[in-house]
Design a protein around this motif. Structure first.
Motif, mmCIF file in Angstrom:
data_model
loop_
_atom_site.group_PDB
_atom_site.id
_atom_site.type_symbol
_atom_site.label_atom_id
_atom_site.label_comp_id
_atom_site.label_asym_id
_atom_site.label_seq_id
_atom_site.Cartn_x
_atom_site.Cartn_y
_atom_site.Cartn_z
ATOM 1 N N SER A 116 0.834 9.250 -5.908
ATOM 2 C CA SER A 116 1.107 10.662 -5.649
ATOM 3 C C SER A 116 1.901 11.276 -6.797
ATOM 4 N N ASP A 137 0.703 4.023 -2.873
ATOM 5 C CA ASP A 137 0.365 5.408 -2.533
ATOM 6 C C ASP A 137 1.444 6.373 -3.027
ATOM 7 N N LYS A 179 0.832 -1.208 0.000
ATOM 8 C CA LYS A 179 0.000 0.000 0.000
ATOM 9 C C LYS A 179 0.863 1.254 0.000
#
Length: 323
Positions: free
Chosen positions: A144, A140, A136
């Motif tokens: 971004s 992430d 995760k």
């Protein structure tokens, strides 16, 4: 800004890679190249261009002797930047900063980290939750980065592609379908460049295909941890080099992302209390780069708090930055 011949000499001795100098109507472009030999340390070759002329010098002394009649110069750039001689020196001093000066510069730091380039299971159990958390955090971090690329797309492209989340989900499913069909890495980012994917433009979508595949490759690596380095099975603190750090360990976490990089293979980052004991340990090294010489841990960082990084050193690549 002006630059004297002595200042140019000082820059060259401190590893100047390139510069642009003006002398009257003449603009000089200088570049330092490295010549490597299998048996010797690399040597320097200095290339000078001005107008249509090109010259090569085997030593800095020869280059300076040639430029002497033109000095002093109007300084246009050093190392590709519009900066003064003083700014160059300050930057180089930071690059070569010693461990004592580093700890003094960041005296507000309360903890530091070092990273092992493998999941050290004895220090961070390889549980289902830990694996999911590692993946995760990687996803992430990549999302971004991709959002910033998406924001740079034209309004027309955004309307055609749909919102960011739906777009990435589509590409992610396209990547997974290709894995299921081929039973191996599909390299869809290469197929994107050939116009053989669901989306073929704009060019920035190459990163979407690359990163979606990167996440899937990372997930698959998590299932193959047994084939990683043997020290996964024993604690890092069994190494004499790191035994004195164990009492100052705050926590350790494994994953694909840490302060200076992200990787397709999981690593373990250890966070230590910066106290008198650990400062004494750090001071045995001349600088941050020396931390990874003949050791298992690398990539040193200093923090004011866990979420507030002050200094990040990618020791395995040989560079550091002030955050």
């Amino acid at each position: 800004m002006n630059l004297t011949l002595d200042e140019l000499k000082s820059c060259l001795s401190d590893g100047l890679s390139e510069c642009s100098l003006q002398a009257g109507d003449v603009t000089f472009q200088m570049q330092t190249d490295y010549v490597f030999s299998s048996e010797e340390e690399p040597t320097h070759v200095y290339r000078l261009s001005f107008g249509r002329r090109r010259k090569k010098f085997d030593t800095a002394e020869a280059l300076l002797a040639y430029l002497a009649p033109f000095a002093p110069f109007t300084l246009l750039s050093l190392d590709g930047k519009e900066q003064s001689f003083e700014e160059f020196c300050e930057e180089r001093a930071f690059f070569h900063i010693s461990m004592p000066d580093l700890l003094k510069r960041y005296e507000e730091a309360t903890l530091f980290s070092l990273t092992a380039p493998a999941w050290v299971k004895a220090d961070v159990p390889c549980t289902k939750e830990a694996k999911e958390g590692a993946q995760k955090s990687l996803r992430d971090a990549l999302l971004s980065h991709l959002r910033k690329i998406y924001e740079g797309f034209s309004k027309k492209d955004k309307k055609r592609l749909g919102d960011f989340d739906a777009l990435f989900s589509h590409i992610e499913e396209e990547v997974l379908a290709a894995y299921r069909k081929l039973k191996k890495t599909p390299f869809l980012c290469d197929k994107f460049a050939l116009g053989k994917t669901d989306f073929t433009s704009p060019d920035g979508l190459w990163h979407f295909y690359h990163d979606a595949e990167f996440v899937e490759e990372a997930r698959r690596r998590l299932t193959r941890l047994k084939s990683s380095p043997s020290y996964e099975e024993s604690t890092i603190f069994e190494e004499e080099r790191y035994a004195h750090l164990k009492e100052s360990l705050l926590f350790a976490k494994a994953g694909f992302v840490w302060h200076c990089t992200l990787s397709g293979s999981p690593a373990t980052t250890y966070f230590f209390r910066l106290d008198e004991r650990t400062k004494a340990w750090l001071l045995q090294f001349k600088n941050d780069y020396a931390l990874c010489e003949e050791g298992l841990l690398e990539d040193f960082a200093l923090y004011r708090s866990e979420e507030d990084c002050l200094f990040s050193s990618c020791t395995h690549e040989g560079f550091h930055v002030e955050v």
